[in-house]
Design an enzyme around this catalytic site. Structure first.
Site, mmCIF file in Angstrom:
data_model
loop_
_atom_site.group_PDB
_atom_site.id
_atom_site.type_symbol
_atom_site.label_atom_id
_atom_site.label_comp_id
_atom_site.label_asym_id
_atom_site.label_seq_id
_atom_site.Cartn_x
_atom_site.Cartn_y
_atom_site.Cartn_z
ATOM 1 N N ASN A 117 0.860 -1.183 0.000
ATOM 2 C CA ASN A 117 0.000 0.000 0.000
ATOM 3 C C ASN A 117 0.893 1.228 0.000
ATOM 4 O O ASN A 117 1.494 1.571 1.014
ATOM 5 C CB ASN A 117 -0.922 0.004 1.218
ATOM 6 C CG ASN A 117 -1.793 1.250 1.267
ATOM 7 O OD1 ASN A 117 -2.103 1.841 0.230
ATOM 8 N ND2 ASN A 117 -2.177 1.659 2.464
ATOM 9 N N ILE A 118 1.014 1.888 -1.130
ATOM 10 C CA ILE A 118 1.872 3.062 -1.260
ATOM 11 C C ILE A 118 1.016 4.304 -1.045
ATOM 12 O O ILE A 118 0.129 4.591 -1.849
ATOM 13 C CB ILE A 118 2.530 3.114 -2.648
ATOM 14 C CG1 ILE A 118 3.289 1.812 -2.918
ATOM 15 C CG2 ILE A 118 3.468 4.315 -2.751
ATOM 16 C CD1 ILE A 118 3.741 1.663 -4.356
ATOM 17 N N LYS A 122 1.779 10.814 1.022
ATOM 18 C CA LYS A 122 3.142 10.949 1.546
ATOM 19 C C LYS A 122 4.160 11.072 0.420
ATOM 20 O O LYS A 122 5.136 11.820 0.546
ATOM 21 C CB LYS A 122 3.477 9.752 2.439
ATOM 22 C CG LYS A 122 2.679 9.736 3.730
ATOM 23 C CD LYS A 122 3.080 8.581 4.638
ATOM 24 C CE LYS A 122 2.275 8.610 5.929
ATOM 25 N NZ LYS A 122 2.628 7.499 6.838
ATOM 26 N N CYS A 142 15.497 4.930 1.930
ATOM 27 C CA CYS A 142 14.611 4.088 2.735
ATOM 28 C C CYS A 142 15.523 3.059 3.396
ATOM 29 O O CYS A 142 16.573 3.422 3.926
ATOM 30 C CB CYS A 142 13.505 3.467 1.886
ATOM 31 S SG CYS A 142 14.070 2.608 0.385
#
Length: 212
Positions: A117-118, A122, A142
């Site tokens: 789920n991106i 954000k 990341c």
């Protein structure tokens, strides 16, 4: 929710308009595997995993640790975009404070397919930070520098009006065998129209002097 950390001893930074020459001197040997290199003066530098330049003043990588700090110092960073939800390690926070680097945190969970789920909100907020030259030089990272970083960079490329083939080629070069269809679908569907004034290839060097 975005988290923003201001280093205690930030202030004005006296630095060159473009850090490319400092980040990649003739003696430097940098690979995506994070191999070390020796500068002319004999100092040993190790870039983070998957380190690369995105644009002049924008870099990408996996999570930097203490072995990478001396290398990051050569970039004269003003900002870091951190795309993981976990708290930044104390050693990294101290490094930011010591070097006047601002941290922008956008906590995106590192899920695996088929449960990816991106969060588009954000990614959009992180992209606004990434293209703001007041934050340059800037590092995006990341954990491994593959999926979350790849999605953000891919959306940046779409805002630069890159064709999808080129966007996917760049993403796959870093993700390799772990490339995700969900990531590429997200980049394909990303609406970059709100960033329509961003040129295909931009250089901060002409504008950076306004903020140096």
């Amino acid at each position: 929710m975005m988290m923003k950390f201001n280093a205690e001893n930030g202030g004005n930074r006296n630095s060159a308009m473009c850090r490319a020459a400092e980040a990649a001197p003739p003696q430097q040997r940098v690979s995506f595997r994070g191999e070390s290199y020796v500068e002319a003066g004999g100092a040993l530098f190790t870039p983070p995993l998957n380190f690369a330049m995105v644009e002049c003043g924008i870099y990408r990588s996996g999570f930097p640790d203490s072995d990478n700090f001396s290398f990051l110092e050569t970039l004269n960073l003003r900002s870091i975009i951190y795309l993981c939800p976990e708290p930044y390690p104390d050693a990294n926070v101290e490094f930011l404070k010591a070097n006047g680097i601002q941290l922008f945190q956008f906590g995106i969970e590192g899920c695996k397919e088929p449960f990816v789920n991106i969060p588009e909100d954000k990614i959009r907020e992180a992209l606004k930070v990434a293209i703001d030259v007041k934050n340059h030089p800037l590092l995006i990272h990341c954990k491994r520098g593959k999926h979350r970083t790849g999605c953000l960079v891919g959306c940046l490329r779409k805002s630069q009006r890159w064709c999808l083939t080129s966007v996917f080629d760049e993403y796959q070069r870093f993700a390799a065998a772990k490339a995700r269809v969900s990531d590429q679908r997200f980049m394909e569907m990303f609406d970059a129209s709100s960033f329509k004034n961003l040129p295909k290839s931009f250089s901060v060097s002409k504008r950076y002097k306004e903020y140096a």
